[in-house]
Design an enzyme around this catalytic site. Structure first.
Site, PDB file in Angstrom:
ATOM      1  N   ASP A 140      33.606 -45.694  28.294  1.00 12.31           N
ATOM      2  CA  ASP A 140      33.266 -46.285  27.002  1.00 12.31           C
ATOM      3  C   ASP A 140      34.258 -47.368  26.572  1.00 12.31           C
ATOM      4  O   ASP A 140      35.327 -47.520  27.159  1.00 12.31           O
ATOM      5  CB  ASP A 140      33.168 -45.194  25.920  1.00 12.31           C
ATOM      6  CG  ASP A 140      34.264 -44.123  26.048  1.00 12.31           C
ATOM      7  OD1 ASP A 140      35.270 -44.382  26.732  1.00 12.31           O
ATOM      8  OD2 ASP A 140      34.102 -43.042  25.477  1.00 12.31           O
ATOM      9  N   ASN A 146      34.728 -32.518  18.277  1.00  5.91           N
ATOM     10  CA  ASN A 146      33.361 -32.163  17.884  1.00  5.91           C
ATOM     11  C   ASN A 146      32.476 -31.972  19.117  1.00  5.91           C
ATOM     12  O   ASN A 146      31.255 -31.937  19.009  1.00  5.91           O
ATOM     13  CB  ASN A 146      32.770 -33.236  16.963  1.00  5.91           C
ATOM     14  CG  ASN A 146      32.687 -34.608  17.640  1.00  5.91           C
ATOM     15  OD1 ASN A 146      33.011 -34.756  18.822  1.00  5.91           O
ATOM     16  ND2 ASN A 146      32.259 -35.607  16.893  1.00  5.91           N
ATOM     17  N   HIS A 157      32.167 -34.054  21.676  1.00  3.08           N
ATOM     18  CA  HIS A 157      31.611 -35.255  22.314  1.00  3.08           C
ATOM     19  C   HIS A 157      32.181 -35.446  23.717  1.00  3.08           C
ATOM     20  O   HIS A 157      33.293 -35.034  24.026  1.00  3.08           O
ATOM     21  CB  HIS A 157      31.755 -36.508  21.430  1.00  3.08           C
ATOM     22  CG  HIS A 157      33.137 -37.065  21.292  1.00  3.08           C
ATOM     23  ND1 HIS A 157      33.580 -37.650  20.131  1.00  3.08           N
ATOM     24  CD2 HIS A 157      34.183 -37.151  22.153  1.00  3.08           C
ATOM     25  CE1 HIS A 157      34.830 -38.064  20.297  1.00  3.08           C
ATOM     26  NE2 HIS A 157      35.211 -37.775  21.520  1.00  3.08           N
ATOM     27  N   GLU A 164      28.212 -38.601  20.524  1.00  5.46           N
ATOM     28  CA  GLU A 164      28.501 -37.714  19.410  1.00  5.46           C
ATOM     29  C   GLU A 164      27.398 -36.657  19.286  1.00  5.46           C
ATOM     30  O   GLU A 164      26.330 -36.796  19.901  1.00  5.46           O
ATOM     31  CB  GLU A 164      28.576 -38.539  18.111  1.00  5.46           C
ATOM     32  CG  GLU A 164      29.653 -39.644  18.129  1.00  5.46           C
ATOM     33  CD  GLU A 164      31.081 -39.118  17.899  1.00  5.46           C
ATOM     34  OE1 GLU A 164      31.386 -37.984  18.308  1.00  5.46           O
ATOM     35  OE2 GLU A 164      31.887 -39.869  17.319  1.00  5.46           O
TER      36      GLU A 164
HETATM   37  C1  F6R Z   1      37.473 -41.354  26.157  1.00 11.13           C
HETATM   38  C2  F6R Z   1      36.324 -40.590  25.730  1.00 11.13           C
HETATM   39  C3  F6R Z   1      36.411 -39.473  24.740  1.00 11.13           C
HETATM   40  C4  F6R Z   1      37.699 -38.664  24.811  1.00 11.13           C
HETATM   41  C5  F6R Z   1      37.740 -37.633  23.697  1.00 11.13           C
HETATM   42  C6  F6R Z   1      39.024 -36.846  23.680  1.00 11.13           C
HETATM   43  O1  F6R Z   1      37.103 -42.336  27.105  1.00 11.13           O
HETATM   44  O2  F6R Z   1      35.285 -40.888  26.166  1.00 11.13           O
HETATM   45  O3  F6R Z   1      35.314 -38.619  24.936  1.00 11.13           O
HETATM   46  O4  F6R Z   1      37.797 -38.039  26.059  1.00 11.13           O
HETATM   47  O5  F6R Z   1      37.587 -38.269  22.457  1.00 11.13           O
HETATM   48  O6  F6R Z   1      40.052 -37.712  23.332  1.00 11.13           O
HETATM   49  P1  F6R Z   1      41.573 -37.248  23.382  1.00 11.13           P
HETATM   50  O7  F6R Z   1      41.878 -37.010  24.811  1.00 11.13           O
HETATM   51  O8  F6R Z   1      42.336 -38.407  22.817  1.00 11.13           O
HETATM   52  O9  F6R Z   1      41.666 -36.020  22.560  1.00 11.13           O
END
Ligand code: F6R
Length: 264
Positions: A75, A144, A146, A151
């Site tokens: 992403d 959450n 994701h 989301e």
């Molecule tokens: C990142 C992504 C997100 C993260 C998630 C956890 O490329 O796609 O799904 O893996 O938000 O983020 P952290 O590791 O910062 O808690």
């Protein structure tokens, strides 16, 4: 509402004492797969969780070589390019690509600056399939539930597209932005369907803030409320986590291996 059918796959679960041990195990697996297939296509994640994995891969730079590896990131924020310190392109260059022998023409990140985001999303999907699909997808998990920036509410067959970020995701990522700068409200992300097309998936979850999401993903219903629960529709998923993230998980079929718990 009907409960989930019993035939959903149970991902392989590996619980380690510390985040460092879990990250080392993920780096070991990446290395094994790169040695077995030097022109492997890897799907990469950003965020706090995989930082240590990339540090470990950089420490091992050269062996294995990244020269023939192709990478697709999950992403990118809409509106940010690689010069913005909070962009995922900047993150990847800073933590991995600038320190290994990867061919920049083989690293791909959704183009959040495209004028036509729908066309950019379609082109990203096309490039993934034209180059043979993703062999190994690395994932983190949002608080959450994701995966990527899919989301809650995202369809399990969704493809790469522009999505709106929830206020909780924006708040979680705000510390990555220069003071006073609001994170973008939208992003381009691979869809859950895109992620599920990968031949193998590795999810890394560390820290107490991920315990609820991991529990929902692995032991709650498979539904749209927890995007990561869709991973139970895939037959080759391994979840690497530390004790803190595993706090709510059942350990019925796990045995202690020395480093931590793994499927018996
Ligand atoms: C990142 C992504 C997100 C993260 C998630 C956890 O490329 O796609 O799904 O893996 O938000 O983020 P952290 O590791 O910062 O808690």
């Amino acid at each position: 509402m009907t409960s989930m059918p019993r035939d959903f796959a149970r991902p392989t679960l590996r619980i380690f004492k510390t985040a460092e041990m879990a990250s080392t195990a993920v780096a070991d697996l990446l290395e094994q797969r790169m040695v077995a297939k030097p022109d492997i296509t890897i799907g990469l994640a950003t965020g706090a969780t995989p930082r240590l994995v990339y540090t470990k891969m950089v420490e091992r730079a050269g062996a294995p070589s990244w020269r023939s590896v192709r990478c697709f990131n999950l992403d990118e924020y809409v509106g940010l390019d690689a010069s913005h310190p909070a962009s995922f392109a900047y993150y990847m260059n800073d933590l991995l690509f600038d320190h290994v022998d990867v061919d920049p023409r083989r690293t791909h990140i959704p183009d959040g600056t495209a004028l036509d985001l729908e066309a950019a999303a379609k082109a990203y999907e096309a490039l993934i399939s034209e180059t043979g699909g993703i062999d190994l997808q690395l994932l983190g998990i949002g608080r959450n539930g994701h995966i990527g920036f899919n989301e809650p509410g995202s369809e399990h067959d969704s493809r790469t597209r522009q999505v709106e970020l929830t206020p909780s995701t924006i708040a979680a990522n705000a510390p990555d932005f220069p003071e006073g700068e609001e994170p973008p409200a939208t992003a381009l992300t691979m869809g859950i369907g895109t992620i599920l097309d990968a031949r193998e998936i590795v999810l890394l979850a560390t820290g107490p803030a991920k315990a609820e999401a991991l529990y929902a993903a692995l032991e709650g219903p498979v539904d749209l409320d927890c995007p990561a629960s869709a991973l139970r529709k895939h037959s080759a998923v391994t979840v690497f986590c530390d004790e803190a993230a595993a706090a709510r998980l059942k350990r019925d079929n796990l045995s202690f291996t020395g480093d931590g718990y793994a499927a018996a």
